[in-house]
Motif scaffolding. Structure first.
Motif, PDB file in Angstrom:
ATOM      1  N   PHE A   1     -19.763  26.638  83.102  1.00 41.15           N
ATOM      2  CA  PHE A   1     -20.558  26.002  84.148  1.00 41.15           C
ATOM      3  C   PHE A   1     -21.266  24.800  83.556  1.00 41.15           C
ATOM      4  CE2 PHE A   1     -20.433  30.587  84.983  1.00 41.15           C
ATOM      5  CZ  PHE A   1     -19.796  30.578  86.207  1.00 41.15           C
ATOM      6  N   LYS A   2     -21.050  23.668  84.155  1.00 37.42           N
ATOM      7  CA  LYS A   2     -21.657  22.438  83.645  1.00 37.42           C
ATOM      8  C   LYS A   2     -23.172  22.565  83.731  1.00 37.42           C
ATOM      9  CE  LYS A   2     -17.601  20.663  83.292  1.00 37.42           C
ATOM     10  NZ  LYS A   2     -16.883  21.305  82.220  1.00 37.42           N
ATOM     11  N   GLY A   3     -23.835  22.040  82.702  1.00 39.93           N
ATOM     12  CA  GLY A   3     -25.292  22.069  82.707  1.00 39.93           C
ATOM     13  C   GLY A   3     -25.857  23.333  82.082  1.00 39.93           C
ATOM     14  N   MET A   4     -25.010  24.208  81.522  1.00 39.59           N
ATOM     15  CA  MET A   4     -25.491  25.449  80.905  1.00 39.59           C
ATOM     16  C   MET A   4     -25.963  25.210  79.475  1.00 39.59           C
ATOM     17  SD  MET A   4     -25.581  28.283  82.577  1.00 39.59           S
ATOM     18  CE  MET A   4     -25.510  29.455  81.254  1.00 39.59           C
ATOM     19  N   GLY A   5     -25.479  24.141  78.885  1.00 41.57           N
ATOM     20  CA  GLY A   5     -25.927  23.852  77.524  1.00 41.57           C
ATOM     21  C   GLY A   5     -25.119  24.574  76.461  1.00 41.57           C
ATOM     22  N   GLY A   6     -23.893  24.114  76.242  1.00 39.31           N
ATOM     23  CA  GLY A   6     -23.099  24.651  75.136  1.00 39.31           C
ATOM     24  C   GLY A   6     -21.867  25.402  75.604  1.00 39.31           C
ATOM     25  N   ASN A   7     -20.963  25.566  74.660  1.00 45.55           N
ATOM     26  CA  ASN A   7     -19.716  26.289  74.917  1.00 45.55           C
ATOM     27  C   ASN A   7     -19.942  27.768  74.592  1.00 45.55           C
ATOM     28  OD1 ASN A   7     -18.452  23.907  75.574  1.00 45.55           O
ATOM     29  ND2 ASN A   7     -17.587  23.608  73.540  1.00 45.55           N
ATOM     30  N   LEU A   8     -20.577  28.475  75.516  1.00 45.96           N
ATOM     31  CA  LEU A   8     -20.881  29.880  75.289  1.00 45.96           C
ATOM     32  C   LEU A   8     -19.779  30.802  75.812  1.00 45.96           C
ATOM     33  CD1 LEU A   8     -24.681  29.826  76.182  1.00 45.96           C
ATOM     34  CD2 LEU A   8     -23.613  29.722  73.924  1.00 45.96           C
ATOM     35  N   SER A   9     -18.903  30.315  76.643  1.00 38.99           N
ATOM     36  CA  SER A   9     -17.791  31.111  77.165  1.00 38.99           C
ATOM     37  C   SER A   9     -16.587  30.943  76.239  1.00 38.99           C
ATOM     38  CB  SER A   9     -17.415  30.656  78.571  1.00 38.99           C
ATOM     39  OG  SER A   9     -18.520  30.800  79.432  1.00 38.99           O
ATOM     40  N   PHE A  10     -15.694  31.935  76.256  1.00 38.57           N
ATOM     41  CA  PHE A  10     -14.500  31.824  75.412  1.00 38.57           C
ATOM     42  C   PHE A  10     -13.358  32.643  75.998  1.00 38.57           C
ATOM     43  CE2 PHE A  10     -16.693  35.556  73.813  1.00 38.57           C
ATOM     44  CZ  PHE A  10     -15.677  36.474  73.608  1.00 38.57           C
ATOM     45  N   ALA A  11     -12.144  32.251  75.617  1.00 35.26           N
ATOM     46  CA  ALA A  11     -10.931  33.012  75.930  1.00 35.26           C
ATOM     47  C   ALA A  11     -10.262  33.295  74.597  1.00 35.26           C
ATOM     48  CB  ALA A  11     -10.014  32.216  76.843  1.00 35.26           C
ATOM     49  N   MET A  12      -9.912  34.567  74.384  1.00 34.34           N
ATOM     50  CA  MET A  12      -9.297  34.964  73.117  1.00 34.34           C
ATOM     51  C   MET A  12      -8.041  35.769  73.408  1.00 34.34           C
ATOM     52  SD  MET A  12     -10.836  37.176  69.949  1.00 34.34           S
ATOM     53  CE  MET A  12     -11.104  38.645  70.894  1.00 34.34           C
ATOM     54  N   ALA A  13      -6.943  35.381  72.751  1.00 31.04           N
ATOM     55  CA  ALA A  13      -5.679  36.115  72.878  1.00 31.04           C
ATOM     56  C   ALA A  13      -5.395  36.819  71.561  1.00 31.04           C
ATOM     57  CB  ALA A  13      -4.541  35.165  73.224  1.00 31.04           C
ATOM     58  N   MET A  14      -4.975  38.087  71.651  1.00 33.45           N
ATOM     59  CA  MET A  14      -4.604  38.868  70.460  1.00 33.45           C
ATOM     60  C   MET A  14      -3.234  39.485  70.732  1.00 33.45           C
ATOM     61  SD  MET A  14      -8.207  40.685  69.499  1.00 33.45           S
ATOM     62  CE  MET A  14      -7.660  41.303  67.933  1.00 33.45           C
ATOM     63  N   LEU A  15      -2.263  39.185  69.840  1.00 36.82           N
ATOM     64  CA  LEU A  15      -0.884  39.648  70.036  1.00 36.82           C
ATOM     65  C   LEU A  15      -0.369  40.336  68.771  1.00 36.82           C
ATOM     66  CD1 LEU A  15       0.534  36.378  71.655  1.00 36.82           C
ATOM     67  CD2 LEU A  15      -0.345  38.394  72.840  1.00 36.82           C
ATOM     68  N   ASP A  16       0.589  41.237  68.973  1.00 32.25           N
ATOM     69  CA  ASP A  16       1.242  41.881  67.824  1.00 32.25           C
ATOM     70  C   ASP A  16       2.545  41.161  67.502  1.00 32.25           C
ATOM     71  OD1 ASP A  16       3.057  42.704  69.754  1.00 32.25           O
ATOM     72  OD2 ASP A  16       2.637  44.837  69.544  1.00 32.25           O
ATOM     73  N   TYR A  17       3.376  41.792  66.695  1.00 32.10           N
ATOM     74  CA  TYR A  17       4.635  41.206  66.227  1.00 32.10           C
ATOM     75  C   TYR A  17       5.576  40.858  67.387  1.00 32.10           C
ATOM     76  CZ  TYR A  17       9.081  40.960  63.722  1.00 32.10           C
ATOM     77  OH  TYR A  17      10.297  40.565  63.232  1.00 32.10           O
ATOM     78  N   THR A  18       5.538  41.656  68.457  1.00 30.82           N
ATOM     79  CA  THR A  18       6.436  41.435  69.601  1.00 30.82           C
ATOM     80  C   THR A  18       5.789  40.589  70.687  1.00 30.82           C
ATOM     81  OG1 THR A  18       5.716  43.461  70.703  1.00 30.82           O
ATOM     82  CG2 THR A  18       7.593  43.637  69.182  1.00 30.82           C
ATOM     83  N   ASN A  19       4.668  39.917  70.358  1.00 25.16           N
ATOM     84  CA  ASN A  19       3.917  39.080  71.308  1.00 25.16           C
ATOM     85  C   ASN A  19       3.374  39.901  72.477  1.00 25.16           C
ATOM     86  OD1 ASN A  19       4.337  36.788  69.777  1.00 25.16           O
ATOM     87  ND2 ASN A  19       6.224  36.275  70.832  1.00 25.16           N
ATOM     88  N   THR A  20       3.015  41.142  72.202  1.00 27.46           N
ATOM     89  CA  THR A  20       2.405  42.022  73.195  1.00 27.46           C
ATOM     90  C   THR A  20       0.955  42.235  72.796  1.00 27.46           C
ATOM     91  OG1 THR A  20       4.516  43.095  73.605  1.00 27.46           O
ATOM     92  CG2 THR A  20       2.555  44.297  74.281  1.00 27.46           C
ATOM     93  N   GLY A  21       0.049  42.192  73.771  1.00 27.07           N
ATOM     94  CA  GLY A  21      -1.368  42.361  73.483  1.00 27.07           C
ATOM     95  C   GLY A  21      -2.203  42.080  74.722  1.00 27.07           C
ATOM     96  N   PHE A  22      -3.241  41.238  74.564  1.00 29.98           N
ATOM     97  CA  PHE A  22      -4.116  40.945  75.690  1.00 29.98           C
ATOM     98  C   PHE A  22      -4.789  39.586  75.513  1.00 29.98           C
ATOM     99  CE2 PHE A  22      -6.616  43.259  72.569  1.00 29.98           C
ATOM    100  CZ  PHE A  22      -7.758  42.498  72.459  1.00 29.98           C
ATOM    101  N   VAL A  23      -5.307  39.085  76.636  1.00 34.47           N
ATOM    102  CA  VAL A  23      -6.151  37.890  76.646  1.00 34.47           C
ATOM    103  C   VAL A  23      -7.505  38.342  77.161  1.00 34.47           C
ATOM    104  CG1 VAL A  23      -6.533  35.602  77.612  1.00 34.47           C
ATOM    105  CG2 VAL A  23      -4.219  36.334  77.059  1.00 34.47           C
TER     106      VAL A  23
END
Length: 168
Positions: free
Chosen positions: A104-126
């Motif tokens: 949200f603009k005006g919040m002051g900083g990059n406090l949100s994030f998206a993280m992807a974690m995958l295994d050898y077969t590219n299976t996992g979660f975001v």
């Protein structure tokens, strides 16, 4: 032998005697070399057998055989352990992608994030964490072989592509 017989030979008897003398000297040299070699071999054998009899040699050989058996068992155990480690490694998360952003603009900083974690077969979660003034919201979306069943946001898509190695 008669003198007349020696004179009837096609070769001068002096050459014959000289040739036999040279042959005798060569054979003597060969015999001396063989004796020296035999003495060296005997010294090595004596050093090897010093303080040992047939029973102690048998014990040494049996000890070596036991050591070889133990080493084979350890080798088998190490190979099994490596196989299990490889199996576990393939199922562990090993590919990561992280994108920080300002939800949200005006919040002051990059406090949100998206993280992807995958295994050898590219299976996992975001995992998507959205930070606002009212609180923090966390969303998770499953990834199967690099694909998702649900639509991803731009930051989530960037994090997944980073984990897949498409861009850094």
């Amino acid at each position: 032998m008669d003198n007349s017989m020696l004179t009837q030979l096609p070769v001068d008897p002096a050459f014959l005697i000289l040739g036999l003398a040279v042959l005798t000297i060569l054979l003597m040299i060969i015999v001396i070399i063989c004796l020296i070699q035999m003495r060296k071999l005997y010294r090595r054998y004596d050093y090897f057998m010093r303080g040992k009899d047939a029973e102690t040699l048998e014990e040494i050989i049996m000890d070596q055989m036991e050591d070889i058996s133990e080493l084979k068992a350890e080798d088998r155990a190490n190979k099994d352990s490596l196989r299990n480690t490889n199996k576990n490694y393939r199922s562990a998360f090993q590919k990561f992608g992280l994108v920080k952003y300002n939800a949200f603009k005006g919040m002051g900083g990059n406090l949100s994030f998206a993280m992807a974690m995958l295994d050898y077969t590219n299976t996992g979660f975001v995992l998507n964490s959205v930070h606002s003034r009212e609180g923090c919201y966390v969303y998770i979306k499953e990834v199967d072989r690099g694909e998702t069943d649900v639509l991803l946001g731009s930051e989530e898509k960037d994090a997944l592509e980073m984990a897949l190695g498409y861009h850094s």
